[in-house]
Design an enzyme around this catalytic site. Structure first.
Site, PDB file in Angstrom:
ATOM      1  N   VAL A   1      -2.064   5.588   1.757  1.00 40.71           N
ATOM      2  CA  VAL A   1      -3.216   4.694   1.746  1.00 40.71           C
ATOM      3  C   VAL A   1      -3.328   3.972   3.084  1.00 40.71           C
ATOM      4  O   VAL A   1      -2.329   3.575   3.694  1.00 40.71           O
ATOM      5  CB  VAL A   1      -3.103   3.678   0.597  1.00 40.71           C
ATOM      6  CG1 VAL A   1      -4.305   2.736   0.576  1.00 40.71           C
ATOM      7  CG2 VAL A   1      -2.972   4.416  -0.736  1.00 40.71           C
TER       8      VAL A   1
ATOM      9  N   LEU B   1       0.866  -1.183   0.000  1.00 46.71           N
ATOM     10  CA  LEU B   1       0.000   0.000   0.000  1.00 46.71           C
ATOM     11  C   LEU B   1       0.901   1.231   0.000  1.00 46.71           C
ATOM     12  O   LEU B   1       1.900   1.271   0.728  1.00 46.71           O
ATOM     13  CB  LEU B   1      -0.910   0.032   1.238  1.00 46.71           C
ATOM     14  CG  LEU B   1      -2.035  -0.998   1.322  1.00 46.71           C
ATOM     15  CD1 LEU B   1      -2.773  -0.861   2.648  1.00 46.71           C
ATOM     16  CD2 LEU B   1      -3.009  -0.858   0.171  1.00 46.71           C
ATOM     17  N   ASP B   2       0.554   2.230  -0.784  1.00 46.91           N
ATOM     18  CA  ASP B   2       1.309   3.479  -0.796  1.00 46.91           C
ATOM     19  C   ASP B   2       1.257   4.144   0.579  1.00 46.91           C
ATOM     20  O   ASP B   2       0.317   3.904   1.353  1.00 46.91           O
ATOM     21  CB  ASP B   2       0.754   4.434  -1.852  1.00 46.91           C
ATOM     22  CG  ASP B   2       1.035   3.964  -3.267  1.00 46.91           C
ATOM     23  OD1 ASP B   2       1.910   3.082  -3.434  1.00 46.91           O
ATOM     24  OD2 ASP B   2       0.372   4.465  -4.201  1.00 46.91           O
ATOM     25  N   PRO B   3       2.236   4.999   0.903  1.00 48.49           N
ATOM     26  CA  PRO B   3       2.274   5.614   2.233  1.00 48.49           C
ATOM     27  C   PRO B   3       0.969   6.288   2.668  1.00 48.49           C
ATOM     28  O   PRO B   3       0.581   6.184   3.825  1.00 48.49           O
ATOM     29  CB  PRO B   3       3.419   6.625   2.106  1.00 48.49           C
ATOM     30  CG  PRO B   3       4.351   5.980   1.126  1.00 48.49           C
ATOM     31  CD  PRO B   3       3.454   5.310   0.126  1.00 48.49           C
TER      32      PRO B   3
END
Length: 289
Positions: free
Chosen positions: A56, A52-54
């Site tokens: 998210v 997951l992106d930071p």
């Protein structure tokens, strides 16, 4: 040595082959969060299943100890998200109809910052529901194939709507067999570990760290004899005479092989010979013991 049944393991054994259904906070990367889980548990390794992106938040299963070996099982599952579609103009009257057209297989090219090669590929959106529309925002629920880029989907929706759009907040609500019904925060995880270490209380940590076998429940299972499991532990494939029971998987399907007491032994591919009198029944991919 074969493991004890999942529900009969000590807390130490649980941490050495466990999974935490973590509610990832905004800010740190998935890799950083996994490192925190590893360090607090005092195990050698931990790995997240599906990055997951930071920015998210949401469902990030983290596998602890030797459990990262089964990460490929979670990459096979679908994903579910709730996303805010930020429109660049007022929402058109046919917004719901246009968005509904994006259910099904879609062509996508990974973004420039992605870790994979930027080749055009097909990913399927299983369901795409508009939960709410407010001014220039639409709240979407997306169930999709693993590897679907929601940011790219939002951009393409904006083009189709004629307004332009980008992805606002994104939260993952499910991945594979895990969903947001039993998420654990990092604070709860750390407090549960402290409660166990300082006071010997096990109930909380057992509710926070699940047996790693819970990451395999969405796969077809093949039950093998303990003698066959011992052979697999030494690198042998699963031969048909060692199969006790199975969920009738399709040939080539990824399967989880377990002992009669439900302890995981390996991941492999069904060969179609599960009911044969001889021959290889499951080709090994990952040994889990």
């Amino acid at each position: 040595m074969m493991r004890a049944p999942p529900m009969e393991r000590s807390v130490e054994s649980l941490l050495e082959f466990g999974v935490v259904n973590l509610d990832k906070p905004p800010g740190p990367s998935a890799h950083e969060v996994s490192a925190w889980v590893r360090d607090f548990a005092g195990v050698e390794k931990a790995a997240h299943a599906g990055t997951l992106d930071p920015k998210v938040t949401g469902c990030l299963p983290v596998l602890t100890g030797t459990a990262p070996r089964l990460a490929p099982a979670l990459l096979e599952g679908s994903k579910e998200y709730v996303a805010v579609l930020e429109l660049h103009d007022d929402a058109p009257g046919d917004l719901r109809d246009v968005i509904a057209e994006f259910e099904g297989p879609l062509y996508q090219k990974p973004p420039r910052k992605s870790a994979v090669s930027r080749r055009l590929r097909v990913r399927e959106v299983y369901t795409l529901d508009v939960l709410e529309v407010r001014e220039r925002q639409a709240l979407l629920r997306i169930e999709c194939e693993s590897g679907t880029y929601v940011r790219k989907l939002c951009h393409d929706l904006g083009l189709a709507l004629g307004t332009g759009a980008h992805m606002g907040h994104l939260r993952r609500t499910a991945t594979g067999p895990f969903d947001d019904s039993d998420l654990v925060t990092m604070h709860e995880y750390v407090d549960a570990l402290a409660e166990w270490r300082d006071r010997g209380a096990e109930d909380w940590i057992r509710g926070v760290v699940q047996p790693a076998e819970n990451a395999l429940v969405h796969l077809p299972h093949v039950t093998i004899a303990p003698s066959a499991a011992s052979e697999v532990a030494n690198g042998a494939p699963v031969y048909a005479p060692g199969v006790i029971d199975h969920d009738d998987p399709e040939p080539g399907a990824l399967v989880a092989c377990v002992t009669p007491n439900d302890a995981a032994v390996c991941l492999g591919r069904a060969t179609g010979a599960l009911d044969a009198d001889s021959g290889e029944a499951v080709t090994l991919e990952r040994v889990l013991v």
